[in-house]
Design a protein around this motif. Sequence first.
Motif, short mmCIF file in Angstrom:
data_model
loop_
_atom_site.label_atom_id
_atom_site.label_comp_id
_atom_site.label_asym_id
_atom_site.label_seq_id
_atom_site.Cartn_x
_atom_site.Cartn_y
_atom_site.Cartn_z
N ALA A 81 45.76 41.30 66.43
CA ALA A 81 46.37 40.25 65.09
C ALA A 81 46.00 38.75 65.65
CB ALA A 81 47.90 40.03 65.31
N LYS A 82 45.79 38.10 64.59
CA LYS A 82 44.51 36.63 64.63
C LYS A 82 45.54 35.96 63.24
CE LYS A 82 40.08 34.69 64.91
NZ LYS A 82 41.17 33.61 64.49
N GLY A 83 46.46 35.41 63.61
CA GLY A 83 46.85 34.19 62.61
C GLY A 83 47.77 35.56 61.31
N SER A 84 47.48 35.60 60.38
CA SER A 84 47.57 35.97 59.01
C SER A 84 46.92 36.97 58.97
CB SER A 84 47.96 35.42 58.06
OG SER A 84 46.35 35.35 57.12
N ILE A 85 46.13 37.56 59.73
CA ILE A 85 45.40 39.22 59.43
C ILE A 85 46.18 39.86 60.51
CG2 ILE A 85 42.63 40.13 59.90
CD1 ILE A 85 42.33 37.23 58.95
N THR A 86 46.26 41.16 60.16
CA THR A 86 46.37 42.28 61.26
C THR A 86 45.35 43.29 61.49
OG1 THR A 86 48.56 42.91 60.13
CG2 THR A 86 49.05 41.47 61.31
N GLU A 87 45.48 44.38 62.59
CA GLU A 87 44.72 45.89 62.49
C GLU A 87 45.30 46.74 63.29
OE1 GLU A 87 40.79 47.59 62.86
OE2 GLU A 87 40.34 45.98 61.94
N ALA A 88 46.09 47.65 62.72
CA ALA A 88 46.76 48.56 63.40
C ALA A 88 45.60 49.83 63.39
CB ALA A 88 47.57 49.08 63.25
N GLN A 89 45.61 50.71 64.22
CA GLN A 89 44.84 51.98 64.81
C GLN A 89 46.34 52.90 65.23
OE1 GLN A 89 41.88 52.08 67.04
NE2 GLN A 89 40.52 52.10 64.99
N ALA A 90 46.67 54.64 64.13
CA ALA A 90 47.28 55.49 65.26
C ALA A 90 46.78 56.76 65.68
CB ALA A 90 48.09 55.78 63.76
N TYR A 91 47.18 57.10 66.43
CA TYR A 91 46.18 59.01 67.05
C TYR A 91 47.09 59.60 67.09
CZ TYR A 91 43.57 54.57 68.88
OH TYR A 91 42.87 52.77 69.34
N ASP A 92 46.35 60.86 67.08
CA ASP A 92 47.00 61.59 67.41
C ASP A 92 46.88 62.28 68.59
OD1 ASP A 92 44.35 62.73 68.03
OD2 ASP A 92 44.92 64.01 65.76
N ARG A 93 47.43 63.52 69.44
CA ARG A 93 48.23 63.37 70.52
C ARG A 93 45.82 63.71 71.24
NH1 ARG A 93 53.03 67.59 72.07
NH2 ARG A 93 54.41 66.41 71.00
N ALA A 94 45.11 64.27 70.58
CA ALA A 94 44.27 64.26 71.20
C ALA A 94 43.14 63.12 71.06
CB ALA A 94 43.27 65.62 70.38
N GLY A 95 44.15 62.18 71.40
CA GLY A 95 43.33 60.80 71.41
C GLY A 95 42.10 60.62 69.67
N ASN A 96 42.22 61.35 68.05
CA ASN A 96 41.71 61.00 67.67
C ASN A 96 42.39 60.26 67.26
OD1 ASN A 96 39.45 63.16 67.75
ND2 ASN A 96 41.18 64.54 67.76
N VAL A 97 41.25 59.31 65.84
CA VAL A 97 41.76 57.91 65.72
C VAL A 97 42.65 59.28 64.00
CG1 VAL A 97 42.12 55.43 63.59
CG2 VAL A 97 40.82 56.01 65.83
N THR A 98 43.86 58.55 63.67
CA THR A 98 44.33 59.31 62.05
C THR A 98 44.65 58.23 61.17
OG1 THR A 98 46.41 59.30 63.29
CG2 THR A 98 45.06 60.68 63.78
N GLY A 99 44.83 56.85 61.78
CA GLY A 99 45.07 55.81 60.36
C GLY A 99 44.96 54.82 60.98
#
Length: 103
Positions: A81-99
Amino acid sequence: MVAAADGRTLIEPPTTRACTTSFGYDWAKRVASASLPAAFGSAAASWSWRADGLVATRAWTSGGSAAAFSYDAAKRATGLAKGSITEAQAYDRAGNVTGEARS
């Protein structure tokens, strides 16, 4: 300087300005600050750290808001999060980025 056969200058020598970045470290030998070369103005950055050794925030002295980082229990980056800008990541159990999401 490199000159052509007719005496014209083909390559100018580099300027004599210092191009040095200086770093400061905390007690745990983690980067805590950086001062950029004069060509970048008077910009300097600072970092703060969480107790588990992950970056908590990074800020620039030139203004603006600090960037704040978030992590999951496995210490994987899940948000920025930087000011009004946000970025998010989600992972599965194996550690792969899913979103990923940005706003």
